[in-house]
Design an enzyme around this catalytic site. Sequence first.
Site, short mmCIF file in Angstrom:
data_model
loop_
_atom_site.label_atom_id
_atom_site.label_comp_id
_atom_site.label_asym_id
_atom_site.label_seq_id
_atom_site.Cartn_x
_atom_site.Cartn_y
_atom_site.Cartn_z
N ASP A 424 0.86 -1.17 0.00
CA ASP A 424 0.00 0.00 0.00
C ASP A 424 0.90 1.24 0.00
OD1 ASP A 424 -2.27 1.68 0.40
OD2 ASP A 424 -1.84 1.71 2.53
N ASP A 885 -1.61 -0.80 5.96
CA ASP A 885 -1.93 -0.31 7.30
C ASP A 885 -3.41 -0.12 7.54
OD1 ASP A 885 -2.17 1.96 5.59
OD2 ASP A 885 -2.08 3.23 7.37
N ASP A 889 -6.56 -2.62 3.01
CA ASP A 889 -5.46 -3.53 2.69
C ASP A 889 -5.70 -4.95 3.20
OD1 ASP A 889 -3.97 -1.34 1.62
OD2 ASP A 889 -3.46 -0.76 3.66
#
Length: 1235
Positions: A424, A885, A889
Amino acid sequence: MTRGRIRAKLRHSHLYTFTCLRPQADGDVPHSVDGPGFSRIVYCNQPQVHSKKPLYYTSNYISTTKYNIVTFLPKAIFEQFRRVANLYFLLTAILSLTPVAPFSAVSMIAPLAFVVGLSMAKEALEDWRRFIQDMKVNARKASVHKGNGVFGFKPWQKIRVGDVVKVEKDQFFPADLLLLSSSYEDGICYVETMNLDGETNLKVKRALEVTLTLEDDGTFNDFRGTIKCEDPNPSLYTFVGNFEYERQVYPLDPSQILLRDSKLRNTAYVYGVVIFTGHDSKVMQNSTESPSKRSRIEKKMDQIIYILFTLLVVISMISSIGFAVKTKFQMPDWWYLQPNNTTSFYNPKKPAVSGIFHLVTALILYGYLIPISLYVSIEVVKVLQATFINQDIHMYDEETGKTAQARTSNLNEELGQVDTILSDKTGTLTCNQMDFLKCSIAGIAYGTGSSEVELAAAKQMAIDLEEQGNEFSNFPMRKNSSCDSWDNNASGLGATEIELQTVVTSRDEKEHRNVIKGFSFEDIRLMGGNWSKEPNADAIELFLRILAVCHTAIPERNEEIGGFNYEAESPDEGSFLVAAREFGFEFCKRTQSSVYVRERYVSSGQPVEREYKILNLLEFTSKRKRMSVIVRDEDGQIFLLCKGADSIIFDLLAKNGRMHEEATTRHLNEYGENGLRTLALAYKKLEESEYSAWNSEFMKAKTSIGADRDAMLESVSDAMERELILVGATAIEDKLQKGVPQCIDKLAQAGLKLWVLTGDKMETAINIGYSCSLLRQGMKQICISVNPDAIGQDGKEAVKENILMQITNASQMIKLEKDPHAAFALIIDGKTLEYALADDMKHQFLGLGVDCASVICCRVSPKQKALVTRLVKEGTGKTTLAIGDGANDVGMIQEADIGVGISGVEVFMQAVMASDFSIAQFRFLERLLVVHGHWCYKRIAQMICYFFYKNIAFGLTLFYFEAFTGFSGQSVYDDWYMLLFNVILTSLPVISLGVFEQDVSSEVCLQFPALYQQGPRNLFFDWHRIFGWMGNGLYSSLIIFFLNIIIFYDQAFRSGGQTADMAAVGTAMFTCIICSVNCQIALTMSHFTWIQHLFVWGSITTWYIFLLLYGMTSPLISGNAYKILVEALGPAPIYWCAILLVIVTCNLPYLAHISFQRSFNPMDHHIIQEIKYYRKDVEDQGMWTRERSKARQETKIGFTARVDAKIRHLRGKLHKKYSSTNVQTSLSVEGEAAT
């Protein structure tokens, strides 16, 4: 909390042209919500209706655990018996209940129960931790309407569909809500969806006008309404439904929906009614069930078990056939066995039946070939490895106080085999903080500070230039050149070629620390009002006014510092306002129609507050890539002020507005190379008549009704945003998390590939690509995209063909590239990805991605992140690691072979809860993989190979002896010997190997990142090595058995001349096994601690202590082993000689093999070990540096690749300059000769 309106009843909808303005129309047609997929009915403010069927919906309780109370036993037992060995031992445990078992049932069932129970307990503990984290989320409080206009707090898990919820500023939405009203008069609110889609820009949401009267708690006493809408689905960007209120039906769209786990920003409070709860919410629809993951080594271990089971069946068949033959042809002559009085187990008349019964006996007897204790040992080792990961001080984050956590220990060794990382962006690579760093005004660059990328690259370049200095010195110089020739030549190349080298890298870190958040600018020419003394002061003043006026932010008075905080839609906009304030143009007030700027540095010497009337605001959209504001200043002049992407702004410039285009373009390229985000600023002065004519057209488009309204607005806006005059450009740094560039560089040197999957816009993703050195100047960017308008016009098939053609052409271009240093980057957006992930195109897309040095997927949904991860995992067949995070995700974290969650500042930590490992910051991934991953892979691989070696060496001696004794089923070893072999006498050394072994230290792992490739290439657990260890076990078993038989068979053993009996031969043979396998593990280890010495040599000592104590017990217990060491073995010199001979003979081939390998075909770590042993790293720094430079995988990403490209460019310039100098010299010499 105040219930009234705030900020002087400012109607925020006035600020937006495209986003949330809806013209009043009597003809708003409700959506058609009949048919499949639209069965949801929500009775607002009546949650009791949804407490029973048929309108009962799932609760707001969420769970990310693998098990619950009901499913734990069946699922956990299933997980354990997916292991082939456990199935085998279950079978033998059942057979041990029959009379044919050579051992008691307890001795077979107890170890299996212990192994399975221990593993299940570990699974339960790890899942319990997930449960605790789930409960923290479910127990959070939200303000819910309880009736009679009274709101009270409820845990999130008790919120129901239909509840009216009040959410305050900076709180997360507890469920998917329909926005009813907000603290702003026109029902506007700002939402941060970073946790869902990774976007940092705030989204504007607007309530229906009919619900704006619900302005405080008391108004909800009699509120009733009905929502009919789509069923739960994972699409974050769509919503279809109708709202029935006061006998009217109003259509709903995504602009009224507030999604769970997004955050309320820049708005005091909102009211909303719950539509979707718990696992029906869109964010949870994007997650998947917690998968059961197994490492590649564990899967391969199953294949080894199959091989050993096949071997077991073969030797058991040989044994049973031999037994049947003996029973039929020889047993009738053995009168002492009473052949006429036998059972089916020993019946000469039915040898086939006896053979079948003996087959069962043999399968149990030779079960030591398949080590049940291996799984226990691996579980213990993995838990201890996980403990070391958890307690690694180098992965402790001081800011958050968080450590790395191995949330599951099943995948430790997978960390050492990762091929591709899928990451990410926001919150993982970046910390969502923008700092104004540099700018270009009227063709002059300002800002002397350096970005993190510049500093990191400068350090690397200084090292590389020092290492390669001798290469430059190899250029032949003219005879009269001095020792300064290199310096003179280098300086002659101009500052751009060597500026990275001259960046100041030795500053104290405190000097780089931001005193003002969002402002890292350093240049005395603009600070403190000095800009007014610059020759281009008028341009600078205009530039700063554009920063202070062209935005949609709201100022908030900060009583503590006496200044203003800015609530902006994006961090970029906030950093511009902070920069303008620091330069003396402080945005201090916004009304419905004006913005006020306090200008400090004016000719009068006193601050002046100027008013700029906002006539029109054309806000930023991802399609327009710019925003403009039309203002009237205090002198009555009208200006259009514009900022946007340079590629867009430059196309809109007038001929007389391009004076500084060339210089500005050069500065923009430099800023981009240094990883900075850039925007161009331009303006245009308008005549009153020109503006009036345009505004009438604009208002006509703005108030029109119809499908083409948006197109009309864009067309009219585009007509105004023409013939602009370029003022300058800004460069802001999207602050990466600490150490991200260095971490990515080290991972690239270790041979890992990195894909970035982000929900951000393409421009933002590309900027971050430059920041992280995933992109660099000179890298060829392959952008696969599709025009959204073309989808409706051309049809999906035509669009698919177009995308496929783009992919095919790009792949062909890469194949035809001749330059070995050429690098390609693939950039693709979410809309295009929908087609690229289709079954008939995904393999071509994957092939292109694998061929590229870096891949950036932008505007991707959580579901697409998971699909891309699955494609890479299944398509390449290699280990993937996903790191993120946020809740967006979770899908890719669960889909990847290894999921890593960032536990930094994320509140709910959904990513952490779904992950296998968690770290506080991205930079710790370097140590997690390159150090712990490398160690864990080698430890587990060597441990398993050794385990099979020692069990084959031990188990085959049983077979040899049975064959030697007529396939009688007799064991040569005492039952206690066999029980202790795996439990005590050989277990602790192998555990110490799995926990403490280090081929090189952690510092060396980081200095020589290419060592990591031993894992992805599977050098320590390939079939060649596995069969090598099995062969070693076969060889050892032959040596141990036959040497002992030859030595003791007919030799005098005692002083009286007696030969050895079976107990003495079996004990001697067992002693040889214990000593040989423990000496073998000592030869295997590269790193010894006192613990390993204690376990290895202590195991041999323990054997003798046991033998002594066991022999001293009553003969009823010790049987034939009574005083066997003291009276039989100890006094016999032949016993000690035999042990020494067998140990040397067993280990000599392995010793010869490793000696040959280290001398003639050493592996990387062998060379490093030798250098460290002879202290060459201290005594010969030059050699150590050369070896380090070799130990980098050739990579085309990371700042090392950027520096290498820079040095190649520098070398080429130097060579070119030298060549031209030589030509000039030769021409002058020829000229002199001619004269």
